[in-house]
Scaffold this motif. Structure first.
Motif, PDB file in Angstrom:
ATOM      1  N   VAL A 171       0.752  -1.293  -0.088  1.00 25.84           N
ATOM      2  CA  VAL A 171       0.068   0.106  -0.184  1.00 25.84           C
ATOM      3  C   VAL A 171       1.218   1.354   0.500  1.00 25.84           C
ATOM      4  O   VAL A 171       0.806   1.370  -1.217  1.00 25.84           O
ATOM      5  N   THR A 172       1.931   1.069   1.201  1.00 27.93           N
ATOM      6  CA  THR A 172       3.049   2.509   0.853  1.00 27.93           C
ATOM      7  C   THR A 172       4.067   2.535   0.253  1.00 27.93           C
ATOM      8  O   THR A 172       4.062   3.706  -0.705  1.00 27.93           O
ATOM      9  N   VAL A 173       4.551   0.974  -0.231  1.00 28.89           N
ATOM     10  CA  VAL A 173       5.747   1.703  -1.156  1.00 28.89           C
ATOM     11  C   VAL A 173       5.480   1.981  -2.212  1.00 28.89           C
ATOM     12  O   VAL A 173       5.917   1.985  -3.021  1.00 28.89           O
ATOM     13  N   GLY A 174       3.887   0.660  -2.445  1.00 32.09           N
ATOM     14  CA  GLY A 174       3.796   0.865  -3.741  1.00 32.09           C
ATOM     15  C   GLY A 174       4.306  -0.670  -4.050  1.00 32.09           C
ATOM     16  O   GLY A 174       3.842  -0.577  -5.741  1.00 32.09           O
ATOM     17  N   HIS A 175       4.933  -1.468  -3.925  1.00 30.06           N
ATOM     18  CA  HIS A 175       4.761  -2.972  -5.246  1.00 30.06           C
ATOM     19  C   HIS A 175       4.915  -4.382  -3.857  1.00 30.06           C
ATOM     20  O   HIS A 175       5.688  -4.013  -2.484  1.00 30.06           O
ATOM     21  N   LEU A 176       4.772  -5.075  -3.656  1.00 26.72           N
ATOM     22  CA  LEU A 176       4.939  -6.442  -3.259  1.00 26.72           C
ATOM     23  C   LEU A 176       6.308  -7.355  -3.603  1.00 26.72           C
ATOM     24  O   LEU A 176       6.943  -6.499  -4.496  1.00 26.72           O
ATOM     25  N   PRO A 177       6.574  -7.348  -2.246  1.00 31.94           N
ATOM     26  CA  PRO A 177       7.963  -8.091  -1.984  1.00 31.94           C
ATOM     27  C   PRO A 177       7.917  -8.930  -2.629  1.00 31.94           C
ATOM     28  O   PRO A 177       8.444  -9.808  -1.789  1.00 31.94           O
ATOM     29  N   VAL A 178       8.671  -9.547  -3.822  1.00 35.85           N
ATOM     30  CA  VAL A 178       8.052  -9.937  -4.713  1.00 35.85           C
ATOM     31  C   VAL A 178       8.947 -11.251  -3.977  1.00 35.85           C
ATOM     32  O   VAL A 178       9.194 -12.569  -3.279  1.00 35.85           O
TER      33      VAL A 178
END
Length: 310
Positions: A152-159
């Protein structure tokens, strides 16, 4: 209750803690080593890592007189199938880790190793049906909040972090389904990967271009690639040696040495680290704090009940 006699495989607690800590210390600083291998792509590094680890592990089995148990695995079809699966899982884990390091994502790699213990707890609760406690549920919940914050806040899933944690958790879970000595199992996993790896590396060296191998480009390249073997086996051997003389609670605390050092290395290399990203780590760290507290509390209860930790 008296302590069991010390053997070559079981050190006293101080020596065991030093051995295990040294293993985690090497793992924690390993991104610095793999940065020197940026001339090669992750696939070549993993292939070289496997090829040079196999003979080292064979030598260790020979010295420790475990070649007999290692060869007996050939008579167990189920065990061999499981080891093929675990070889694929650990190979994928190594590839993602090296790709993360050499693409400037050491911080995300450290996040993956921070998430791993909490993912193990989740698998234990929901898959293995281990004992449920409120503190364990809170620890998992905080980790989930950290991942949600990252989205939500960083903008990407830590894939990459999730793949690393997921593959290593699956590796550990599947590995527990067979009764094989850790060194014997790792030898077969590397040997299973080493045979096709030699073929692929030969193709790399012959075809040239973007997929060219670098082993014959000069002694500097060859030595660095050969060092991937000791860098794989040495910390694992130190950990296995130390783990035999330590309780699960101590191991649970020590396992955070590696991702913490990786986190510091990532900051040293100037990787971007925003306040939003910091919030993700804070959630994960809080979850780990709850996990460690619960682990230590459980061990104290065992001691009061007269049960000696493993």
């Amino acid at each position: 209750m008296s302590q069991p006699p010390l053997t070559p495989d079981r050190l006293d607690p101080k020596q065991a803690a030093l051995a295990a800590f040294s293993g985690y210390f090497i793992w924690g600083l390993s991104p610095i080593f793999y940065k020197f291998l940026a001339f090669a792509n992750p696939s070549e590094i993993v292939l070289q890592r496997v090829v040079w680890s196999a003979p080292i592990l064979f030598a260790l089995l020979y010295v420790s007189r475990r070649l007999g148990p290692a060869l007996s695995v050939l008579n167990d079809r189920k065990t061999l199938i499981v080891l093929v699966c675990t070889a694929l899982l650990i190979g994928a884990n190594w590839w993602v880790y090296i790709f993360s390091v050499n693409s400037g994502r050491v911080l995300e790699a450290s996040l993956g190793y921070y998430i791993n213990p909490l993912m193990n707890v989740a698998v234990g609760l929901f898959v293995a049906k281990e004992r449920f406690s409120l503190l364990r549920a809170i620890a998992i919940g905080l980790a989930v909040l950290g991942v949600i914050n990252q989205i939500v806040t960083v903008g990407h899933l830590p894939v990459f972090a999730l793949i690393m944690a997921g593959t290593f958790t699956a590796y550990g879970y599947v590995r527990k389904t067979i009764q094989v000595d850790a060194r014997v199992g790792l030898f077969w996993e590397t040997l299973i990967m080493a045979i096709p790896s030699l073929f692929v590396l030969t193709v790399f060296e012959i075809q040239g271009g973007a997929q060219a191998g670098h082993f014959f480009d000069g002694p500097h390249y060859a030595i660095l690639l050969m060092m991937t073997g000791p860098m794989t086996v040495l910390p694992l051997l130190l950990f296995l040696t130390g783990a035999r003389g330590l309780s699960f609670a101590i191991i649970g605390v020590l396992q955070f040495v590696a991702p913490t050092l990786q986190f510091i290395v990532g900051l040293m290399y100037g990787e971007p680290f925003s306040l939003a990203y910091l919030a993700t780590f804070i959630f994960i760290w809080l979850g780990l704090a709850v996990f460690v507290f619960e682990l230590l509390h459980f061990e104290r209860k065992q001691k009061r009940a007269g049960i000696r930790p493993a």
